[in-house]
Design a protein around this motif. Structure first.
Motif, PDB file in Angstrom:
ATOM      1  N   PHE A 172       9.579   2.399   4.328  1.00  0.00           N
ATOM      2  CA  PHE A 172       9.310   3.822   4.207  1.00  0.00           C
ATOM      3  C   PHE A 172      10.465   4.621   3.629  1.00  0.00           C
ATOM      4  O   PHE A 172      10.284   5.789   3.264  1.00  0.00           O
ATOM      5  CB  PHE A 172       8.936   4.402   5.581  1.00  0.00           C
ATOM      6  CG  PHE A 172       7.839   3.647   6.285  1.00  0.00           C
ATOM      7  CD1 PHE A 172       6.699   3.256   5.602  1.00  0.00           C
ATOM      8  CD2 PHE A 172       7.957   3.312   7.619  1.00  0.00           C
ATOM      9  CE1 PHE A 172       5.685   2.554   6.244  1.00  0.00           C
ATOM     10  CE2 PHE A 172       6.952   2.607   8.276  1.00  0.00           C
ATOM     11  CZ  PHE A 172       5.814   2.226   7.580  1.00  0.00           C
ATOM     12  N   GLY A 173      11.665   4.040   3.545  1.00  0.00           N
ATOM     13  CA  GLY A 173      12.812   4.773   3.023  1.00  0.00           C
ATOM     14  C   GLY A 173      13.223   5.887   3.974  1.00  0.00           C
ATOM     15  O   GLY A 173      13.091   5.782   5.193  1.00  0.00           O
TER      16      GLY A 173
ATOM     17  N   LEU B  20       0.831  -1.209   0.000  1.00  0.00           N
ATOM     18  CA  LEU B  20       0.000   0.000   0.000  1.00  0.00           C
ATOM     19  C   LEU B  20       0.866   1.259   0.000  1.00  0.00           C
ATOM     20  O   LEU B  20       0.513   2.268  -0.618  1.00  0.00           O
ATOM     21  CB  LEU B  20      -0.931  -0.009   1.210  1.00  0.00           C
ATOM     22  CG  LEU B  20      -1.996  -1.120   1.217  1.00  0.00           C
ATOM     23  CD1 LEU B  20      -2.784  -1.090   2.519  1.00  0.00           C
ATOM     24  CD2 LEU B  20      -2.932  -0.990   0.017  1.00  0.00           C
ATOM     25  N   VAL B  21       2.007   1.210   0.694  1.00  0.00           N
ATOM     26  CA  VAL B  21       2.937   2.346   0.674  1.00  0.00           C
ATOM     27  C   VAL B  21       3.583   2.471  -0.696  1.00  0.00           C
ATOM     28  O   VAL B  21       3.670   3.556  -1.273  1.00  0.00           O
ATOM     29  CB  VAL B  21       4.009   2.174   1.768  1.00  0.00           C
ATOM     30  CG1 VAL B  21       5.075   3.257   1.652  1.00  0.00           C
ATOM     31  CG2 VAL B  21       3.369   2.218   3.147  1.00  0.00           C
TER      32      VAL B  21
ATOM     33  N   GLN C  53      -0.025   7.265   2.341  1.00  0.00           N
ATOM     34  CA  GLN C  53       0.856   8.359   1.942  1.00  0.00           C
ATOM     35  C   GLN C  53       1.573   8.980   3.146  1.00  0.00           C
ATOM     36  O   GLN C  53       0.948   9.402   4.106  1.00  0.00           O
ATOM     37  CB  GLN C  53       0.040   9.439   1.216  1.00  0.00           C
ATOM     38  CG  GLN C  53      -0.607   8.927  -0.061  1.00  0.00           C
ATOM     39  CD  GLN C  53      -1.567   9.933  -0.662  1.00  0.00           C
ATOM     40  OE1 GLN C  53      -1.696  11.050  -0.183  1.00  0.00           O
ATOM     41  NE2 GLN C  53      -2.259   9.526  -1.725  1.00  0.00           N
ATOM     42  N   HIS C  54       2.878   8.998   3.080  1.00  0.00           N
ATOM     43  CA  HIS C  54       3.783   9.654   4.031  1.00  0.00           C
ATOM     44  C   HIS C  54       3.531   9.252   5.474  1.00  0.00           C
ATOM     45  O   HIS C  54       2.609   9.724   6.127  1.00  0.00           O
ATOM     46  CB  HIS C  54       3.724  11.175   3.926  1.00  0.00           C
ATOM     47  CG  HIS C  54       4.864  11.820   4.680  1.00  0.00           C
ATOM     48  ND1 HIS C  54       4.834  12.034   6.041  1.00  0.00           N
ATOM     49  CD2 HIS C  54       6.075  12.248   4.273  1.00  0.00           C
ATOM     50  CE1 HIS C  54       5.979  12.587   6.431  1.00  0.00           C
ATOM     51  NE2 HIS C  54       6.753  12.715   5.368  1.00  0.00           N
ATOM     52  N   VAL C  55       4.382   8.387   5.971  1.00  0.00           N
ATOM     53  CA  VAL C  55       4.276   7.971   7.361  1.00  0.00           C
ATOM     54  C   VAL C  55       4.652   9.134   8.272  1.00  0.00           C
ATOM     55  O   VAL C  55       5.592   9.882   8.006  1.00  0.00           O
ATOM     56  CB  VAL C  55       5.182   6.751   7.616  1.00  0.00           C
ATOM     57  CG1 VAL C  55       6.653   7.091   7.435  1.00  0.00           C
ATOM     58  CG2 VAL C  55       4.925   6.154   8.989  1.00  0.00           C
TER      59      VAL C  55
ATOM     60  N   GLY D 166      -4.064   7.801   6.548  1.00  0.00           N
ATOM     61  CA  GLY D 166      -4.505   6.486   7.006  1.00  0.00           C
ATOM     62  C   GLY D 166      -3.793   6.012   8.253  1.00  0.00           C
ATOM     63  O   GLY D 166      -2.896   6.674   8.789  1.00  0.00           O
ATOM     64  N   LEU D 167      -4.194   4.836   8.703  1.00  0.00           N
ATOM     65  CA  LEU D 167      -3.640   4.225   9.907  1.00  0.00           C
ATOM     66  C   LEU D 167      -3.529   2.728   9.666  1.00  0.00           C
ATOM     67  O   LEU D 167      -4.462   2.097   9.151  1.00  0.00           O
ATOM     68  CB  LEU D 167      -4.562   4.498  11.104  1.00  0.00           C
ATOM     69  CG  LEU D 167      -4.090   4.019  12.480  1.00  0.00           C
ATOM     70  CD1 LEU D 167      -2.887   4.826  12.943  1.00  0.00           C
ATOM     71  CD2 LEU D 167      -5.234   4.137  13.490  1.00  0.00           C
TER      72      LEU D 167
END
Length: 426
Positions: A214-215, A162-163, A169-171, A284-285
């Motif tokens: 997440f990089g 999903l990421v 989008q963007h943790v 999101g979560l």
């Protein structure tokens, strides 16, 4: 390529023969002995476990006596020259599953001899050792890989998907927890646990999950911990620890991640381990919990000790298949099988003249290549340094990454003094 009429073959070695071997490596080697490794680019490839290195030989000899026919038998080596004897036996690849503070020496000898290596997490305990091993792998044209089986967990793969696809989008921040039962510290790892902490052994799973999924660039590491159960309350042996990592992303925004680990959970805890993650994104979560996947089991006089109430059948479990064949499957085994396929691809996936290209392709897989382990090892090195200072009476130290004073720099609170843990760029 192999001569016409013969199957290509990979001869494997095993360094260490403890609990993780029984859970993942043993079922892999037993399965691949019955069913050749297969992928379209190589065709069927024979894989055999030819050599095992252990400190005393007792576990290896016991397995040989009870189940050695399941893998065709192997040579058991012990003593100061055991690794060299394994190399002389002609292994193509080796799996290193010894305690983590012994990884470096074994990997150095194996890579130096031109043997492909896969090593359990954490690969090594400092960036200086990582640099040396990566250079050896490049010099000798072999692969150097790390086992991160939690990246193969279906739940974690789904989150990363999903990421990767931009759905999440963007943790912004995250929380991870992994708790082991007391038997981990008191039995399985009692011989090497003195002076150690569960974060290095356990948190590294989630350090890599965060780093890979997440990089971003690692910036800061802080940590605290508790003592007094496994060892002395003022000593260097930790019951549990909590670490925080801060990452910065291309957008210039940051995210903080808290990872809590312990190996003093009661032995009658209903799950083998307690694993939980939560990540919050702009839109999101994501919540994941290993004991809430929908399976509970109660058996009189067996649960929750001999059999756990909460089962993680995704990781590794024995099954009777619908066709009544016994098997043992799960993502803990899949990660080893995938490595063997990668080695087979390098050695047998085409003409010898194209081996360098195949090797470069396999090295580019940043989920498990040693060269992509830099930020994970940096976090481990920082964690150990911070806990060492805390045990020496200097709490609340901070390690910063790639600042003006070095690649990995430890700062003491209220002091202008600093300690460079690693000079180069992380």
């Amino acid at each position: 390529m192999s001569p016409a009429g013969t199957l290509p073959k990979l001869k494997a070695g095993m360094v260490g023969f403890g609990m993780i071997v029984d859970e993942t490596y043993r079922p892999f080697f037993e399965t691949v002995y019955k069913q050749d490794l297969y992928q379209r680019s190589t065709g069927p490839v024979e894989v055999s476990l030819d050599a095992v290195v252990t400190r005393t030989g007792s576990r290896a000899e016991k397995y040989l006596a009870e189940r050695g026919d399941k893998v065709g038998g192997f040579q058991s080596f012990v003593g100061d020259n055991a690794i060299e004897e394994m190399i002389e036996a002609g292994v193509n690849f080796a799996c290193v599953a010894s305690p983590d503070d012994r990884h470096f020496d074994a990997c150095k000898k194996l890579l130096g001899a031109g043997v492909h290596v896969i090593v359990e997490k954490p690969s090594v305990l400092c960036l200086q050792e990582l640099d040396e091993l990566v250079a050896l792998a490049e010099k000798n044209n072999v692969t150097a890989k790390v086992v991160y089986h939690k990246l193969f967990d279906p739940d974690h793969k789904r989150m990363r998907s999903l990421v990767y696809d931009g759905v999440l989008q963007h943790v912004n921040n995250g929380y991870c927890s992994l708790l082991e039962p007391k038997a981990i510290s008191g039995q399985q790892f009692a011989q090497w646990i003195t002076g150690r902490n569960p974060g290095t052994y356990v948190a590294v799973h989630y350090i890599k999950l965060i780093d890979f999924s997440f990089g971003g660039k690692l910036k800061t590491i802080t940590a605290a911990g508790q003592r007094g159960l496994v060892g002395d309350k003022d000593g260097p042996t930790w019951d549990s620890c909590q670490m925080k990592m801060v990452y910065e992303y291309e957008s210039g925004r940051e995210a903080a991640f808290d990872i809590q680990t312990s190996w003093v959970t009661p032995d009658n805890f209903p799950g083998y381990v307690e694993q939980e993650v939560q990540f919050r994104f702009d839109n999101g979560l994501w919540n994941g919990h290993s004991r809430k996947r929908g399976v509970e089991c109660t058996v009189e006089d067996k649960t929750p000790n001999e059999i756990k109430n909460s089962l993680n059948n995704h990781f590794n479990a024995p099954f009777v298949e619908p066709w009544n064949e016994r098997s043992q499957r799960g993502y803990g085994i899949e990660v080893i099988e995938q490595f063997a396929k990668e080695v087979a691809q390098v050695e047998f996936g085409g003409p010898e003249s194209e081996r360098a290209e195949r090797l470069a392709q396999i090295r580019s897989l940043d989920y498990n290549d040693l060269s992509a382990d830099r930020q994970t090892v940096a976090a481990v090195q920082a964690l150990e340094a911070i806990l060492e200072k805390r045990a020496a009476g200097e709490p609340d130290c901070v390690v910063r990454v790639n600042d003006e004073n070095g690649g990995l720099v430890l700062y003491r609170p209220g002091s202008s003094e600093f300690e460079v843990l690693y000079e180069g760029t992380v």
